[in-house]
Design a protein around this motif. Structure first.
Motif, PDB file in Angstrom:
ATOM      1  N   THR A 179       0.833  -1.201   0.000  1.00  0.00           N
ATOM      2  CA  THR A 179       0.000   0.000   0.000  1.00  0.00           C
ATOM      3  C   THR A 179       0.869   1.254   0.000  1.00  0.00           C
ATOM      4  OG1 THR A 179      -1.634  -1.226   1.263  1.00  0.00           O
ATOM      5  CG2 THR A 179      -1.915   1.151   1.173  1.00  0.00           C
ATOM      6  N   GLU A 180       1.950   1.203   0.774  1.00  0.00           N
ATOM      7  CA  GLU A 180       2.861   2.347   0.833  1.00  0.00           C
ATOM      8  C   GLU A 180       3.531   2.583  -0.524  1.00  0.00           C
ATOM      9  OE1 GLU A 180       5.522   2.268   4.213  1.00  0.00           O
ATOM     10  OE2 GLU A 180       6.980   3.509   3.136  1.00  0.00           O
ATOM     11  N   ILE A 181       3.942   1.485  -1.172  1.00  0.00           N
ATOM     12  CA  ILE A 181       4.605   1.599  -2.482  1.00  0.00           C
ATOM     13  C   ILE A 181       3.615   2.114  -3.532  1.00  0.00           C
ATOM     14  CG2 ILE A 181       5.718   0.281  -4.340  1.00  0.00           C
ATOM     15  CD1 ILE A 181       6.716  -1.634  -2.022  1.00  0.00           C
ATOM     16  N   ALA A 182       2.431   1.522  -3.566  1.00  0.00           N
ATOM     17  CA  ALA A 182       1.424   1.916  -4.556  1.00  0.00           C
ATOM     18  C   ALA A 182       1.040   3.385  -4.368  1.00  0.00           C
ATOM     19  CB  ALA A 182       0.186   1.020  -4.441  1.00  0.00           C
ATOM     20  N   ASP A 183       1.013   3.832  -3.115  1.00  0.00           N
ATOM     21  CA  ASP A 183       0.700   5.232  -2.839  1.00  0.00           C
ATOM     22  C   ASP A 183       1.777   6.161  -3.424  1.00  0.00           C
ATOM     23  OD1 ASP A 183      -0.775   7.383  -1.228  1.00  0.00           O
ATOM     24  OD2 ASP A 183       1.297   7.590  -0.541  1.00  0.00           O
ATOM     25  N   ALA A 184       3.048   5.817  -3.213  1.00  0.00           N
ATOM     26  CA  ALA A 184       4.131   6.659  -3.729  1.00  0.00           C
ATOM     27  C   ALA A 184       4.112   6.702  -5.262  1.00  0.00           C
ATOM     28  CB  ALA A 184       5.482   6.153  -3.232  1.00  0.00           C
ATOM     29  N   LEU A 185       3.697   5.589  -5.868  1.00  0.00           N
ATOM     30  CA  LEU A 185       3.698   5.511  -7.334  1.00  0.00           C
ATOM     31  C   LEU A 185       2.345   5.924  -7.924  1.00  0.00           C
ATOM     32  CD1 LEU A 185       5.600   2.098  -7.773  1.00  0.00           C
ATOM     33  CD2 LEU A 185       6.551   4.405  -7.484  1.00  0.00           C
ATOM     34  N   CYS A 186       1.402   6.271  -7.051  1.00  0.00           N
ATOM     35  CA  CYS A 186       0.069   6.726  -7.478  1.00  0.00           C
ATOM     36  C   CYS A 186      -0.668   5.684  -8.316  1.00  0.00           C
ATOM     37  CB  CYS A 186       0.161   8.043  -8.260  1.00  0.00           C
ATOM     38  SG  CYS A 186       1.136   9.325  -7.463  1.00  0.00           S
ATOM     39  N   LEU A 187      -0.518   4.412  -7.954  1.00  0.00           N
ATOM     40  CA  LEU A 187      -1.112   3.346  -8.766  1.00  0.00           C
ATOM     41  C   LEU A 187      -2.342   2.739  -8.098  1.00  0.00           C
ATOM     42  CD1 LEU A 187       2.083   1.421  -9.954  1.00  0.00           C
ATOM     43  CD2 LEU A 187       0.642   2.974 -11.296  1.00  0.00           C
ATOM     44  N   PRO A 188      -3.495   2.803  -8.775  1.00  0.00           N
ATOM     45  CA  PRO A 188      -4.680   2.093  -8.283  1.00  0.00           C
ATOM     46  C   PRO A 188      -4.549   0.602  -8.601  1.00  0.00           C
ATOM     47  CG  PRO A 188      -5.190   3.319 -10.293  1.00  0.00           C
ATOM     48  CD  PRO A 188      -3.724   3.475 -10.053  1.00  0.00           C
ATOM     49  N   PHE A 189      -5.204  -0.242  -7.828  1.00  0.00           N
ATOM     50  CA  PHE A 189      -5.030  -1.695  -8.029  1.00  0.00           C
ATOM     51  C   PHE A 189      -6.144  -2.447  -7.323  1.00  0.00           C
ATOM     52  CE2 PHE A 189      -3.225  -0.606  -4.024  1.00  0.00           C
ATOM     53  CZ  PHE A 189      -3.547  -1.677  -3.193  1.00  0.00           C
ATOM     54  N   LEU A 190      -6.278  -3.713  -7.644  1.00  0.00           N
ATOM     55  CA  LEU A 190      -7.182  -4.629  -6.940  1.00  0.00           C
ATOM     56  C   LEU A 190      -6.373  -5.804  -6.397  1.00  0.00           C
ATOM     57  CD1 LEU A 190     -10.188  -4.917  -9.453  1.00  0.00           C
ATOM     58  CD2 LEU A 190     -10.087  -3.529  -7.358  1.00  0.00           C
ATOM     59  N   TYR A 191      -6.840  -6.369  -5.289  1.00  0.00           N
ATOM     60  CA  TYR A 191      -6.263  -7.627  -4.789  1.00  0.00           C
ATOM     61  C   TYR A 191      -7.079  -8.780  -5.340  1.00  0.00           C
ATOM     62  CZ  TYR A 191      -3.927  -5.005  -0.976  1.00  0.00           C
ATOM     63  OH  TYR A 191      -3.145  -4.153  -0.243  1.00  0.00           O
TER      64      TYR A 191
END
Lengths: 462, 462
Positions: A179-191
């Motif tokens: 979550t921290e990485i995706a936040d820094a990279l501004c990437l939306p995603f699904l699990y």
């Protein structure tokens, strides 16, 4: 430039080339050269990953690239998952090697013989390590920069725990890290929990982080795996418990690759070029001087101020290009903020600020820059995230009939989990099951067979 | 622990293992696993190198590890220098590859086909790039951690210039860069121009940076090479001059490897373990609390202060070890400074400072730590450098007869430069020519044949 909306694939290839990320003219097909700008971005992504995992007591290591056939074949199901994609070293100098050596496709079989030496007692657990290396796949499908290639820049974390419960807690920790990485990279995603037939070879289960490209095709940008004792039993990794008995360790892994960069390019970019989240922009602020008396010194001075507060700032003082050319050039490279300074700004002790992805320009007092620039970088990041979510949401489609599967994107539908129903969907719509969606625990009737089902995601994938 | 002076080789192997640098039990001989502490040190060394070259406008890139036989064989003399040491990939999955692929032994043949595409006109020059990657050698000799191995952590810079003069200036710049690196690592060295028969395959000439281990054997820790147009003519790298004609570029390279770490271990260490120059110590200051009321908080607080001024500081609060055990443990790992704090220090608002390589302890006011610690780190560095120079100087021996060649170390003698004289020395003394020494331009009569000669260095080498 190509039009992103209409010709996504061509647009993607063009931007990779013109923004100096990667050169695919290397004489071996599917193996590309990281050019300086692309490599700088990738190293910044790597450092975000390092910071995120180091906080959770992971140690970085580095294992050899070669793995002997014997080491690989310890775990049969695992090797079978890769055997058609392995590069084999068979000769050293002019001699045939006694045993063939694989270029690592992933490092379980390299690491776990060592785990078996390193883990002795419960005091050695949990063992939490990672490495950032290249992995190799003899890819026969069509290759595409950062998405499907033969030498892949790769992050892999491996852990060993006393119990299944501890390994499950690790799976939760991975999600916090991600979550921290995706936040820094501004990437939306699904699990998505991958179907049985699509989980990592040797894993008990696999959870993937899936995003979607503007083309509507999904892109797997990370996976975490619960191994249980599947590997430890084969590689003999056990520990002495306090009660004097031995037990096999429970293991997990977490993998990501340069696909993160592919997602950043594809999701955030526009028809002017890249748009980089500030955390991974090699240059966060570019200063373009409008030629005039004393302007260059003024620009240098601002650069020093901003570098001093930890901002990656660069003055573009190339004298054979116009300011207008420079604006376009840095916009193409995705630099989040531009500062324009000319004689007027110098006289008024101001600067003109322009953000890559926000309309309009802003005049700011020179002395307030140390506050304004970090604030603007935050705004740029928020806007990137907001835009990415908008696109993402527009590409997540709820299906109420098989007809809806013809739409582009990630299709949400109830599914019973059977291979039969998934195959039927794939045959009729070319979309396959990414698995049950874990962001959501809704239940309903399978869209194919009508039996009890859970919410699942289907798509065409890269 | 082994005695460094008496059993250098055993001492070296022991310290590599117990200080958690590298594990050589990996199932493929000569390929070792970088353990967390060793990898941290190596990454700090890499960053010193990056900072040093980036200042001189080098760009970091990353090339594929595989090089086709065709690419390698473009330059015959070059490949001949490596052909017995190359690992060959011959299979992908179950298929035999159409063309065999080499694991890079070094990257000229990978990079120069791309140089030929990248260099068009004089505006593209100079081209200055580097990469930090693994290179591979199918080593048949006895392997030794960080010194002679099959997968080598490697730095390689490659440049292309308009003229031979520009390339020569680059050779001078390399020496400036190297001086900065050697200073940070506290490594003494000599510049030796390798004899014709020992230069890099394909180079016009090679200058090596040689140091000497306490065993008396020399260790090459860096090399720079003038290629002239030897490679550019073979790989067709040419540029359009302002006068409209084409000319081949003039090239140079600069190589270093994990041998830098070998030198640091071997030269600086003592019978207690490693001694690390502050610039590459993963922990520069370790705080050992002597258990007592409020002490742990005091220690944490000091850690925060020191981390705040950019010092890598760590509180060892393991509760199952005594302070005495911890002192020894961190000394073994080469931590430059230790801070001891107990109830007395807390009460007096002081700390007790101990340096790894300077006798005695020092009481320092808590509030002055932010000045005292950086000063002490400088002193530690100076002392490491001074000690290293002392050992180095004791191992550089001037010879006035062949008898003197029996001494341990680097033997200085006048030499005519001929292979015959060098062979004679080697046959009688097992020491071979490292080449003419460039720190010195003295001339004199060849110690073998009596003809006119220059000062040269001879030694047994790793």
């Amino acid at each position: 430039m190509e039009n992103k909306k209409e010709n996504f694939s061509e647009w993607y290839n063009e931007i990779v080339t013109i923004s100096d990320l990667s050169d695919k003219r290397y004489p071996i097909k599917g193996m590309n050269v990281w050019r300086p700008y692309g490599w700088k971005i990738m190293k910044l992504i790597d450092n975000i990953i390092r910071n995120a995992v180091d906080k959770h007591s992971f140690d970085e290591v580095n294992f050899p690239v070669l793995i002997s056939r014997g080491m690989l074949e310890v775990e049969f199901e695992h090797i079978r998952g890769f055997e058609n994609e392995i590069y084999w070293v068979t000769k050293g100098g002019k001699e045939k090697l006694e045993e063939e050596l694989a270029l690592r496709p992933t490092s379980e079989s390299a690491m776990y013989p060592m785990f078996s030496l390193w883990v002795r007692s419960h005091a050695d657990l949990p063992l939490k390590i990672y490495q950032i290396v290249s992995v190799y796949r003899y890819e026969t499908k069509h290759t595409r920069s950062f998405i499907r290639i033969r030498e892949i820049h790769f992050f892999e974390a491996h852990t060993a725990h006393e119990s299944y419960e501890d390994a499950e807690k690790q799976m939760d920790e991975y999600r916090i890290i991600w979550t921290e990485i995706a936040d820094a990279l501004c990437l939306p995603f699904l699990y998505d929990q991958r179907p049985e037939w699509d989980k990592f070879p040797g894993a008990m289960y696999t959870i993937a982080f899936d995003t979607v490209m503007p083309s509507g095709r999904s892109l797997q940008i990370g996976t975490i795996h619960q191994y249980g004792t599947n590997f430890s039993k084969n590689y003999d990794i056990k520990y002495l418990k306090e009660d004097g008995t031995f037990e096999y360790v429970h293991q997990t892994t977490f993998g990501m690759s340069e696909r993160l960069l592919a997602a950043i390019i594809g999701i955030h970019g526009d028809d002017k070029g890249l748009i980089l989240p500030p955390a991974i922009a090699p240059i966060q602020v570019v200063i373009v001087p409008i030629p005039g008396e004393g302007v260059e010194r003024y620009a240098k001075d601002i650069e020093t101020t901003l570098n001093g507060i930890g901002i990656r700032c660069h003055v573009d003082n190339r004298d054979n290009y116009t300011p207008g050319y420079k604006y376009n050039d840095w916009e193409m490279r995705g630099v989040p903020l531009r500062i324009e300074v000319g004689e007027r700004e110098l006289k008024e002790k101001t600067v003109t600020l322009a953000a890559r992805n926000i309309r309009g320009k802003k005049t700011v007092q020179r002395e307030k820059l140390v506050y304004e620039v970090p604030d603007m970088l935050d705004l740029v990041k928020e806007k990137i995230t907001e835009d990415a979510k908008k696109t993402f949401n527009s590409l997540v489609v709820s299906a109420s009939s098989l007809d809806d599967f013809k739409k582009e994107g990630l299709i949400k539908a109830f599914w019973c989990g059977s291979k039969e129903c998934s195959d039927k969907i794939e045959n009729e719509t070319e979309k396959s099951a990414l698995g049950f969606n874990l962001n959501n625990d809704e239940t309903g009737k399978c869209i194919v067979c009508g039996k009890a089902g859970k919410l699942a995601i289907f798509s065409r994938s890269y």
